[in-house]
Motif scaffolding. Structure first.
Motif, mmCIF file in Angstrom:
data_model
loop_
_atom_site.group_PDB
_atom_site.id
_atom_site.type_symbol
_atom_site.label_atom_id
_atom_site.label_comp_id
_atom_site.label_asym_id
_atom_site.label_seq_id
_atom_site.Cartn_x
_atom_site.Cartn_y
_atom_site.Cartn_z
ATOM 1 N N MET A 1 20.164 4.595 7.376
ATOM 2 C CA MET A 1 20.071 5.081 6.016
ATOM 3 C C MET A 1 19.611 6.532 6.029
ATOM 4 S SD MET A 1 18.164 2.226 3.858
ATOM 5 C CE MET A 1 17.658 1.080 5.097
ATOM 6 N N THR A 2 20.116 7.290 5.150
ATOM 7 C CA THR A 2 19.669 8.673 4.995
ATOM 8 C C THR A 2 19.275 8.899 3.545
ATOM 9 O OG1 THR A 2 21.920 9.392 4.577
ATOM 10 C CG2 THR A 2 21.132 9.553 6.845
ATOM 11 N N PHE A 3 18.594 7.921 2.933
ATOM 12 C CA PHE A 3 18.228 8.001 1.524
ATOM 13 C C PHE A 3 17.354 9.220 1.273
ATOM 14 C CE2 PHE A 3 15.511 5.097 3.812
ATOM 15 C CZ PHE A 3 14.254 5.615 3.578
ATOM 16 N N GLY A 4 17.246 9.589 0.018
ATOM 17 C CA GLY A 4 16.507 10.811 -0.314
ATOM 18 C C GLY A 4 17.330 12.004 0.147
ATOM 19 N N THR A 5 16.688 12.982 0.720
ATOM 20 C CA THR A 5 17.352 14.163 1.246
ATOM 21 C C THR A 5 17.615 13.940 2.734
ATOM 22 O OG1 THR A 5 16.039 15.428 -0.330
ATOM 23 C CG2 THR A 5 17.197 16.667 1.363
ATOM 24 N N PRO A 6 18.884 13.930 3.180
ATOM 25 C CA PRO A 6 19.192 13.575 4.569
ATOM 26 C C PRO A 6 18.541 14.460 5.627
ATOM 27 C CG PRO A 6 21.182 13.630 3.253
ATOM 28 C CD PRO A 6 20.075 14.165 2.392
ATOM 29 N N ASP A 7 18.261 15.723 5.321
ATOM 30 C CA ASP A 7 17.704 16.605 6.340
ATOM 31 C C ASP A 7 16.176 16.605 6.363
ATOM 32 O OD1 ASP A 7 17.532 17.844 3.866
ATOM 33 O OD2 ASP A 7 17.765 19.851 4.698
ATOM 34 N N ARG A 8 15.529 15.789 5.536
ATOM 35 C CA ARG A 8 14.062 15.720 5.486
ATOM 36 C C ARG A 8 13.556 14.502 6.252
ATOM 37 N NH1 ARG A 8 11.764 18.309 0.858
ATOM 38 N NH2 ARG A 8 9.836 17.943 1.985
ATOM 39 N N MET A 9 12.385 14.621 6.860
ATOM 40 C CA MET A 9 11.750 13.517 7.569
ATOM 41 C C MET A 9 11.247 12.493 6.560
ATOM 42 S SD MET A 9 12.084 14.589 10.622
ATOM 43 C CE MET A 9 10.982 13.677 11.658
ATOM 44 N N LYS A 10 11.292 11.204 6.932
ATOM 45 C CA LYS A 10 10.782 10.132 6.087
ATOM 46 C C LYS A 10 9.735 9.334 6.837
ATOM 47 C CE LYS A 10 15.085 10.604 4.242
ATOM 48 N NZ LYS A 10 15.977 11.528 4.898
ATOM 49 N N ARG A 11 8.692 8.929 6.146
ATOM 50 C CA ARG A 11 7.676 8.025 6.691
ATOM 51 C C ARG A 11 7.626 6.820 5.755
ATOM 52 N NH1 ARG A 11 2.089 10.312 8.194
ATOM 53 N NH2 ARG A 11 3.245 10.876 10.054
ATOM 54 N N ILE A 12 7.938 5.653 6.294
ATOM 55 C CA ILE A 12 7.994 4.421 5.517
ATOM 56 C C ILE A 12 6.579 3.855 5.382
ATOM 57 C CG2 ILE A 12 8.969 2.095 5.395
ATOM 58 C CD1 ILE A 12 11.056 4.358 5.305
ATOM 59 N N SER A 13 6.194 3.457 4.158
ATOM 60 C CA SER A 13 4.887 2.822 3.969
ATOM 61 C C SER A 13 5.028 1.331 3.677
ATOM 62 C CB SER A 13 4.109 3.500 2.843
ATOM 63 O OG SER A 13 4.803 3.392 1.618
ATOM 64 N N ASP A 14 6.014 0.928 2.886
ATOM 65 C CA ASP A 14 6.195 -0.481 2.513
ATOM 66 C C ASP A 14 7.669 -0.825 2.438
ATOM 67 O OD1 ASP A 14 3.387 -0.884 1.943
ATOM 68 O OD2 ASP A 14 3.708 0.165 0.050
ATOM 69 N N VAL A 15 7.977 -2.067 2.765
ATOM 70 C CA VAL A 15 9.310 -2.635 2.537
ATOM 71 C C VAL A 15 9.092 -3.909 1.735
ATOM 72 C CG1 VAL A 15 11.364 -3.629 3.589
ATOM 73 C CG2 VAL A 15 10.247 -1.682 4.668
ATOM 74 N N ILE A 16 9.813 -4.031 0.625
ATOM 75 C CA ILE A 16 9.675 -5.199 -0.250
ATOM 76 C C ILE A 16 11.020 -5.929 -0.268
ATOM 77 C CG2 ILE A 16 9.086 -5.998 -2.566
ATOM 78 C CD1 ILE A 16 7.702 -3.176 -2.894
ATOM 79 N N PRO A 17 11.152 -7.018 0.504
ATOM 80 C CA PRO A 17 12.401 -7.777 0.506
ATOM 81 C C PRO A 17 12.596 -8.506 -0.823
ATOM 82 C CG PRO A 17 11.061 -8.317 2.428
ATOM 83 C CD PRO A 17 10.212 -7.533 1.498
ATOM 84 N N GLU A 18 13.832 -8.565 -1.271
ATOM 85 C CA GLU A 18 14.201 -9.354 -2.447
ATOM 86 C C GLU A 18 15.021 -10.521 -1.929
ATOM 87 O OE1 GLU A 18 16.229 -6.554 -4.944
ATOM 88 O OE2 GLU A 18 14.580 -5.127 -4.734
ATOM 89 N N LEU A 19 14.485 -11.726 -2.093
ATOM 90 C CA LEU A 19 15.092 -12.915 -1.503
ATOM 91 C C LEU A 19 15.448 -13.934 -2.571
ATOM 92 C CD1 LEU A 19 12.393 -12.952 1.201
ATOM 93 C CD2 LEU A 19 14.805 -12.679 1.716
ATOM 94 N N ALA A 20 16.485 -14.714 -2.296
ATOM 95 C CA ALA A 20 16.853 -15.805 -3.182
ATOM 96 C C ALA A 20 15.738 -16.839 -3.183
ATOM 97 C CB ALA A 20 18.161 -16.434 -2.713
ATOM 98 N N GLU A 21 15.541 -17.515 -4.303
ATOM 99 C CA GLU A 21 14.503 -18.537 -4.405
ATOM 100 C C GLU A 21 14.814 -19.691 -3.466
ATOM 101 O OE1 GLU A 21 12.605 -21.208 -7.950
ATOM 102 O OE2 GLU A 21 13.381 -19.224 -8.435
ATOM 103 N N GLN A 22 13.780 -20.226 -2.856
ATOM 104 C CA GLN A 22 13.969 -21.338 -1.934
ATOM 105 C C GLN A 22 12.819 -22.325 -2.073
ATOM 106 O OE1 GLN A 22 14.074 -19.045 1.724
ATOM 107 N NE2 GLN A 22 12.109 -19.884 2.300
ATOM 108 N N ASP A 23 13.028 -23.547 -1.618
ATOM 109 C CA ASP A 23 12.039 -24.613 -1.769
ATOM 110 C C ASP A 23 10.935 -24.558 -0.724
ATOM 111 O OD1 ASP A 23 13.451 -25.593 -3.924
ATOM 112 O OD2 ASP A 23 14.645 -26.960 -2.702
ATOM 113 N N THR A 24 11.248 -24.095 0.475
ATOM 114 C CA THR A 24 10.270 -24.107 1.554
ATOM 115 C C THR A 24 9.637 -22.730 1.735
ATOM 116 O OG1 THR A 24 11.967 -23.588 3.187
ATOM 117 C CG2 THR A 24 11.496 -25.914 2.807
ATOM 118 N N VAL A 25 8.410 -22.730 2.235
ATOM 119 C CA VAL A 25 7.714 -21.483 2.560
ATOM 120 C C VAL A 25 7.990 -21.196 4.032
ATOM 121 C CG1 VAL A 25 5.474 -20.370 2.793
ATOM 122 C CG2 VAL A 25 5.921 -21.860 0.845
#
Length: 98
Positions: A1-25
């Protein structure tokens, strides 16, 4: 991915997955990889667990690497883990160029 400005450095702090609902943990593992050039090797973070139905986010503040290109990896160690990824949100900061 080159989101934001492609020529700028990125530092990731959080990733929040979006998942389909399921019965088991169950647990989903998330990793962040970065590199400065497409020809460079990817520098991967340690895997961070995300417990489906319990966790709100995965915290990568301890992963101090940054790069222009980012790769996110989602996986499970369990063959029968029933998860369906519908999307994700990435929180990051942009830095300088290299």
């Amino acid at each position: 991915m080159t989101f934001g400005t492609p020529d700028r450095m990125k530092r990731i702090s959080d990733v929040i997955p979006e998942l389909a609902e399921q019965d088991t943990v169950s647990e989903l593992m998330v990793q962040v990889g970065v590199r400065n050039r497409l020809s460079d090797d990817i520098r991967w973070s340690d895997a961070v667990p995300f417990t489906i139905g319990v966790s709100e986010k995965t915290d990568f503040n301890g992963f101090r690497k940054e790069g222009k290109y980012v790769r996110i990896r989602f996986y499970s160690n369990l063959l029968t883990s029933p998860w369906v990824l519908s999307g994700y949100t990435i929180k990051y900061e942009e830095g300088g160029t290299r």
